[in-house]
Motif scaffolding. Structure first.
Motif, PDB file in Angstrom:
ATOM      1  N   GLN A 119      50.817  40.237  34.596  1.00 47.68           N
ATOM      2  CA  GLN A 119      49.582  39.851  33.833  1.00 47.68           C
ATOM      3  C   GLN A 119      48.632  38.958  34.414  1.00 47.68           C
ATOM      4  OE1 GLN A 119      48.573  41.513  30.782  1.00 47.68           O
ATOM      5  NE2 GLN A 119      50.026  43.033  30.893  1.00 47.68           N
ATOM      6  N   ARG A 120      47.440  39.175  34.543  1.00 50.05           N
ATOM      7  CA  ARG A 120      46.615  37.911  34.863  1.00 50.05           C
ATOM      8  C   ARG A 120      46.228  36.976  33.958  1.00 50.05           C
ATOM      9  NH1 ARG A 120      42.705  42.637  36.037  1.00 50.05           N
ATOM     10  NH2 ARG A 120      42.753  43.099  38.378  1.00 50.05           N
ATOM     11  N   LEU A 121      46.306  35.671  34.135  1.00 52.33           N
ATOM     12  CA  LEU A 121      45.946  34.652  33.252  1.00 52.33           C
ATOM     13  C   LEU A 121      44.698  33.955  33.860  1.00 52.33           C
ATOM     14  CD1 LEU A 121      49.344  32.999  32.327  1.00 52.33           C
ATOM     15  CD2 LEU A 121      48.058  34.692  30.977  1.00 52.33           C
ATOM     16  N   TYR A 122      43.852  33.865  32.847  1.00 52.50           N
ATOM     17  CA  TYR A 122      42.657  33.041  32.864  1.00 52.50           C
ATOM     18  C   TYR A 122      42.676  31.749  32.240  1.00 52.50           C
ATOM     19  CZ  TYR A 122      40.727  37.596  34.752  1.00 52.50           C
ATOM     20  OH  TYR A 122      40.664  38.620  35.213  1.00 52.50           O
ATOM     21  N   GLY A 123      42.229  30.668  32.989  1.00 56.85           N
ATOM     22  CA  GLY A 123      42.241  29.470  32.219  1.00 56.85           C
ATOM     23  C   GLY A 123      40.589  29.444  31.534  1.00 56.85           C
ATOM     24  N   ALA A 124      40.558  28.187  30.817  1.00 60.53           N
ATOM     25  CA  ALA A 124      39.530  27.917  30.049  1.00 60.53           C
ATOM     26  C   ALA A 124      38.222  28.017  30.876  1.00 60.53           C
ATOM     27  CB  ALA A 124      39.396  26.716  28.945  1.00 60.53           C
ATOM     28  N   ARG A 125      38.204  27.221  32.096  1.00 60.42           N
ATOM     29  CA  ARG A 125      37.104  27.333  33.265  1.00 60.42           C
ATOM     30  C   ARG A 125      36.705  28.747  33.820  1.00 60.42           C
ATOM     31  NH1 ARG A 125      35.275  24.142  37.384  1.00 60.42           N
ATOM     32  NH2 ARG A 125      36.472  22.424  36.736  1.00 60.42           N
ATOM     33  N   ASP A 126      37.770  29.357  33.963  1.00 59.18           N
ATOM     34  CA  ASP A 126      37.437  31.051  34.311  1.00 59.18           C
ATOM     35  C   ASP A 126      36.650  31.687  33.035  1.00 59.18           C
ATOM     36  OD1 ASP A 126      39.316  30.698  36.409  1.00 59.18           O
ATOM     37  OD2 ASP A 126      40.875  31.287  35.194  1.00 59.18           O
ATOM     38  N   VAL A 127      36.957  31.440  31.922  1.00 54.15           N
ATOM     39  CA  VAL A 127      36.256  32.166  30.786  1.00 54.15           C
ATOM     40  C   VAL A 127      34.902  31.745  30.592  1.00 54.15           C
ATOM     41  CG1 VAL A 127      36.360  32.851  28.381  1.00 54.15           C
ATOM     42  CG2 VAL A 127      38.346  32.570  29.816  1.00 54.15           C
ATOM     43  N   VAL A 128      34.613  30.253  30.747  1.00 52.59           N
ATOM     44  CA  VAL A 128      33.286  29.953  30.927  1.00 52.59           C
ATOM     45  C   VAL A 128      32.495  30.553  32.033  1.00 52.59           C
ATOM     46  CG1 VAL A 128      31.881  27.879  31.454  1.00 52.59           C
ATOM     47  CG2 VAL A 128      33.750  27.727  30.069  1.00 52.59           C
ATOM     48  N   VAL A 129      33.053  30.549  33.119  1.00 53.09           N
ATOM     49  CA  VAL A 129      32.547  31.368  34.508  1.00 53.09           C
ATOM     50  C   VAL A 129      32.143  32.743  34.042  1.00 53.09           C
ATOM     51  CG1 VAL A 129      32.719  31.939  36.926  1.00 53.09           C
ATOM     52  CG2 VAL A 129      33.443  29.765  36.054  1.00 53.09           C
ATOM     53  N   LEU A 130      33.035  33.560  33.391  1.00 50.44           N
ATOM     54  CA  LEU A 130      32.867  34.979  33.027  1.00 50.44           C
ATOM     55  C   LEU A 130      31.809  35.025  31.994  1.00 50.44           C
ATOM     56  CD1 LEU A 130      36.592  35.845  32.506  1.00 50.44           C
ATOM     57  CD2 LEU A 130      35.318  36.946  34.157  1.00 50.44           C
ATOM     58  N   LYS A 131      31.565  33.952  31.178  1.00 54.56           N
ATOM     59  CA  LYS A 131      30.706  34.170  30.072  1.00 54.56           C
ATOM     60  C   LYS A 131      29.190  33.798  30.682  1.00 54.56           C
ATOM     61  CE  LYS A 131      29.331  32.880  25.451  1.00 54.56           C
ATOM     62  NZ  LYS A 131      30.122  33.411  24.428  1.00 54.56           N
ATOM     63  N   ILE A 132      28.980  33.115  31.688  1.00 59.22           N
ATOM     64  CA  ILE A 132      27.828  32.693  32.454  1.00 59.22           C
ATOM     65  C   ILE A 132      27.470  34.041  33.340  1.00 59.22           C
ATOM     66  CG2 ILE A 132      26.984  31.205  34.265  1.00 59.22           C
ATOM     67  CD1 ILE A 132      28.441  28.839  33.012  1.00 59.22           C
ATOM     68  N   VAL A 133      28.547  34.492  34.104  1.00 57.85           N
ATOM     69  CA  VAL A 133      28.255  35.606  34.967  1.00 57.85           C
ATOM     70  C   VAL A 133      27.699  36.915  34.156  1.00 57.85           C
ATOM     71  CG1 VAL A 133      29.484  37.596  36.301  1.00 57.85           C
ATOM     72  CG2 VAL A 133      29.792  35.148  36.651  1.00 57.85           C
ATOM     73  N   LYS A 134      28.121  37.103  32.801  1.00 56.22           N
ATOM     74  CA  LYS A 134      27.594  38.115  32.115  1.00 56.22           C
ATOM     75  C   LYS A 134      26.060  37.842  31.723  1.00 56.22           C
ATOM     76  CE  LYS A 134      28.027  40.531  27.535  1.00 56.22           C
ATOM     77  NZ  LYS A 134      26.621  40.662  27.745  1.00 56.22           N
ATOM     78  N   ARG A 135      25.649  36.531  31.314  1.00 54.80           N
ATOM     79  CA  ARG A 135      24.294  36.149  31.001  1.00 54.80           C
ATOM     80  C   ARG A 135      23.418  36.479  32.226  1.00 54.80           C
ATOM     81  NH1 ARG A 135      24.777  30.792  26.989  1.00 54.80           N
ATOM     82  NH2 ARG A 135      25.960  31.857  25.297  1.00 54.80           N
ATOM     83  N   LEU A 136      23.736  35.896  33.373  1.00 54.98           N
ATOM     84  CA  LEU A 136      23.274  36.287  34.655  1.00 54.98           C
ATOM     85  C   LEU A 136      22.883  37.600  34.868  1.00 54.98           C
ATOM     86  CD1 LEU A 136      24.679  33.177  36.820  1.00 54.98           C
ATOM     87  CD2 LEU A 136      22.307  33.135  35.594  1.00 54.98           C
ATOM     88  N   LEU A 137      24.057  38.485  34.748  1.00 56.24           N
ATOM     89  CA  LEU A 137      23.790  39.751  35.015  1.00 56.24           C
ATOM     90  C   LEU A 137      22.864  40.474  33.886  1.00 56.24           C
ATOM     91  CD1 LEU A 137      27.488  40.710  35.997  1.00 56.24           C
ATOM     92  CD2 LEU A 137      25.660  41.042  37.214  1.00 56.24           C
ATOM     93  N   ASP A 138      22.977  40.194  32.704  1.00 56.65           N
ATOM     94  CA  ASP A 138      22.212  40.593  31.595  1.00 56.65           C
ATOM     95  C   ASP A 138      20.919  40.310  32.086  1.00 56.65           C
ATOM     96  OD1 ASP A 138      24.410  41.765  30.334  1.00 56.65           O
ATOM     97  OD2 ASP A 138      24.537  40.352  28.883  1.00 56.65           O
ATOM     98  N   ALA A 139      20.502  39.023  32.757  1.00 59.75           N
ATOM     99  CA  ALA A 139      19.242  38.737  33.030  1.00 59.75           C
ATOM    100  C   ALA A 139      18.575  39.291  34.004  1.00 59.75           C
ATOM    101  CB  ALA A 139      19.129  37.273  32.884  1.00 59.75           C
TER     102      ALA A 139
END
Length: 198
Positions: A78-98
């Motif tokens: 199983q992949r494990l993501y840290g809190a920082r990874d999740v922050v980056v994921l959320k920002i990537v989504k916002r940038l892609l959506d824009a």
């Protein structure tokens, strides 16, 4: 994170994060280790970041956002993501959506990964849809607006707080022992109280 746009001669303006106008003194000096020895499996990372599992898997396989705690090694791990990874994921989504270009997003991801936690909490990303800047003052935002560009911003500290609040309600896993850490979900707590009262 900027592919163009240099500082003005007076020293003001948005700070490019790479390219000819980059200010090396402002570049992050390396990421600090995540103090929490916990990670979040894919479904929890998706829930906290507001993305689909398909997006998460694709971004990991293409190297856009890889799990920082434990990558997948063969089938069954199983992949494990840290809190920082999740922050980056959320920002990537916002940038892609824009509509920001994938090249600019990849550069932004590298920059976010290199920044330490304190810098992340103070950071504001501004984009005109094509280029991503780090702005450190309202004056820099005004300068971009005066150029006649439509822009949007992401206060990384706010995203960090949102992600931490979401992760607190989700199950985590200790990296060293594999023990599951149960998140605190207010709805679950209410159900437990009702069952005790009944």
């Amino acid at each position: 994170m900027v592919t163009g746009g240099e500082r003005s001669a007076g020293g003001g303006g948005p700070v490019p994060l790479h390219g000819p106008g980059a200010d090396p003194a402002r570049q992050p000096q390396g990421a600090s280790a995540d103090p929490d020895e916990v990670g979040y499996r894919g479904p929890a990372a998706c829930a906290a970041a507001g993305i689909t599992y398909r997006q998460l898997d694709y971004w990991a396989r293409t190297g856009l956002v890889e799990p920082g705690v434990r990558p997948a090694h063969g089938s069954g791990t199983q992949r494990l993501y840290g809190a920082r990874d999740v922050v980056v994921l959320k920002i990537v989504k916002r940038l892609l959506d824009a509509g920001v270009s994938l090249q600019s997003i990849r550069t932004a991801v590298r920059y976010l990964r290199a920044a330490d936690a304190a810098d992340l909490r103070r950071m504001t990303l501004i984009s005109d849809g094509a280029t991503v800047y780090e702005c450190t003052s309202p004056h820099e935002v005004v300068e971009l607006l005066e150029g006649g560009q439509g822009i949007f911003g992401i206060a990384v500290g706010v995203v960090f707080s949102d992600v931490q609040a979401a992760l607190a309600q989700l199950h985590a896993e200790r990296v060293d022992t594999g023990e599951t850490l149960v998140g605190h979900n207010a709805a679950d707590e209410l159900a437990r109280r009702r069952s005790r009262a009944g």
